[in-house]
Design an enzyme around this catalytic site. Sequence first.
Site, PDB file in Angstrom:
ATOM      1  N   GLY A  46       0.827  -1.196   0.000  1.00  0.00           N
ATOM      2  CA  GLY A  46       0.000   0.000   0.000  1.00  0.00           C
ATOM      3  C   GLY A  46       0.859   1.243   0.000  1.00  0.00           C
ATOM      4  O   GLY A  46       2.010   1.209   0.455  1.00  0.00           O
ATOM      5  N   GLN A  51       2.964   9.843   1.402  1.00  0.00           N
ATOM      6  CA  GLN A  51       4.233   9.097   1.338  1.00  0.00           C
ATOM      7  C   GLN A  51       5.038   9.404   0.079  1.00  0.00           C
ATOM      8  O   GLN A  51       6.206   9.035  -0.013  1.00  0.00           O
ATOM      9  CB  GLN A  51       3.967   7.581   1.388  1.00  0.00           C
ATOM     10  CG  GLN A  51       3.398   7.122   2.712  1.00  0.00           C
ATOM     11  CD  GLN A  51       3.232   5.624   2.711  1.00  0.00           C
ATOM     12  OE1 GLN A  51       2.220   5.110   2.274  1.00  0.00           O
ATOM     13  NE2 GLN A  51       4.250   4.909   3.172  1.00  0.00           N
ATOM     14  N   CYS A  89       5.942  -0.475   6.962  1.00  0.00           N
ATOM     15  CA  CYS A  89       5.557   0.722   6.209  1.00  0.00           C
ATOM     16  C   CYS A  89       6.720   1.145   5.327  1.00  0.00           C
ATOM     17  O   CYS A  89       7.862   1.175   5.790  1.00  0.00           O
ATOM     18  CB  CYS A  89       5.203   1.844   7.183  1.00  0.00           C
ATOM     19  SG  CYS A  89       4.673   3.365   6.372  1.00  0.00           S
ATOM     20  N   LEU A  90       6.422   1.474   4.077  1.00  0.00           N
ATOM     21  CA  LEU A  90       7.497   1.875   3.161  1.00  0.00           C
ATOM     22  C   LEU A  90       8.191   3.158   3.625  1.00  0.00           C
ATOM     23  O   LEU A  90       9.321   3.418   3.234  1.00  0.00           O
ATOM     24  CB  LEU A  90       6.942   2.061   1.742  1.00  0.00           C
ATOM     25  CG  LEU A  90       6.459   0.781   1.051  1.00  0.00           C
ATOM     26  CD1 LEU A  90       5.838   1.109  -0.304  1.00  0.00           C
ATOM     27  CD2 LEU A  90       7.600  -0.216   0.892  1.00  0.00           C
ATOM     28  N   HIS A 131      -4.428   1.015   7.596  1.00  0.00           N
ATOM     29  CA  HIS A 131      -3.067   1.563   7.664  1.00  0.00           C
ATOM     30  C   HIS A 131      -2.921   2.741   6.690  1.00  0.00           C
ATOM     31  O   HIS A 131      -2.405   3.807   7.060  1.00  0.00           O
ATOM     32  CB  HIS A 131      -2.061   0.447   7.342  1.00  0.00           C
ATOM     33  CG  HIS A 131      -0.634   0.876   7.274  1.00  0.00           C
ATOM     34  ND1 HIS A 131       0.345   0.362   8.095  1.00  0.00           N
ATOM     35  CD2 HIS A 131       0.007   1.772   6.460  1.00  0.00           C
ATOM     36  CE1 HIS A 131       1.510   0.934   7.805  1.00  0.00           C
ATOM     37  NE2 HIS A 131       1.333   1.786   6.809  1.00  0.00           N
ATOM     38  N   GLU A 132      -3.410   2.553   5.463  1.00  0.00           N
ATOM     39  CA  GLU A 132      -3.243   3.596   4.447  1.00  0.00           C
ATOM     40  C   GLU A 132      -4.121   4.809   4.738  1.00  0.00           C
ATOM     41  O   GLU A 132      -3.692   5.948   4.559  1.00  0.00           O
ATOM     42  CB  GLU A 132      -3.534   3.038   3.044  1.00  0.00           C
ATOM     43  CG  GLU A 132      -2.600   1.914   2.608  1.00  0.00           C
ATOM     44  CD  GLU A 132      -1.121   2.245   2.762  1.00  0.00           C
ATOM     45  OE1 GLU A 132      -0.730   3.423   2.609  1.00  0.00           O
ATOM     46  OE2 GLU A 132      -0.350   1.319   3.065  1.00  0.00           O
ATOM     47  N   HIS A 135      -2.605   7.138   7.090  1.00  0.00           N
ATOM     48  CA  HIS A 135      -1.611   8.040   6.497  1.00  0.00           C
ATOM     49  C   HIS A 135      -2.241   9.367   6.070  1.00  0.00           C
ATOM     50  O   HIS A 135      -1.584  10.403   6.084  1.00  0.00           O
ATOM     51  CB  HIS A 135      -0.970   7.404   5.263  1.00  0.00           C
ATOM     52  CG  HIS A 135       0.201   6.512   5.558  1.00  0.00           C
ATOM     53  ND1 HIS A 135       1.361   6.963   6.158  1.00  0.00           N
ATOM     54  CD2 HIS A 135       0.408   5.199   5.302  1.00  0.00           C
ATOM     55  CE1 HIS A 135       2.223   5.958   6.256  1.00  0.00           C
ATOM     56  NE2 HIS A 135       1.673   4.869   5.761  1.00  0.00           N
TER      57      HIS A 135
HETATM   58 NI    NI Z   1       2.569   3.029   5.684  1.00  0.00          NI
END
Ligand code: NI
Length: 153
Positions: A46, A51, A89-90, A131-132, A135
Amino acid sequence: MALLKIIKAGAPVLKGTAQPVDHITKHTKRILDDMAETMYNAEGVGLAGPQVDLPEQIIVLDDGNGLIELINPIILEESPELEKGVEGCLSIPGYYGTVIRHKKVKVKALDRHGKTVIYEPEGFLARIFQHEIDHLYGHLFIEKADNLRKVEE
Ligand code: NI
């Protein structure tokens, strides 16, 4: 398409609130394409607008069953049942932790054509949605995680 730079934790854009997309344009579709390419290249599941330094309510995700694009997502319902699971998480590479999420959610969003779509994911997919969407409100999983640990890659 182009790979976008993934912003790492500590950057202000990850702490802010993302704005709704007013008009879906060619630019929005280009961003969705670039975000998907960036997510797959990074082997993530995701990616949210902040991000990639874009404070807009845009998300791409894929739990392995196909790409889902969300514009202006809203959580309509959350199951009372909760579930623990491991997240990463990226924007926080190498760190993993256990997070409690709703087992199911119901989410309304727009697709790239501006059409309203409803998703009712469960389990791991519901976890990615939550999660997304976090963000978009400046929240990172590490705020909620237990047993946060760094895994050498
Ligand atoms: Ni993340």
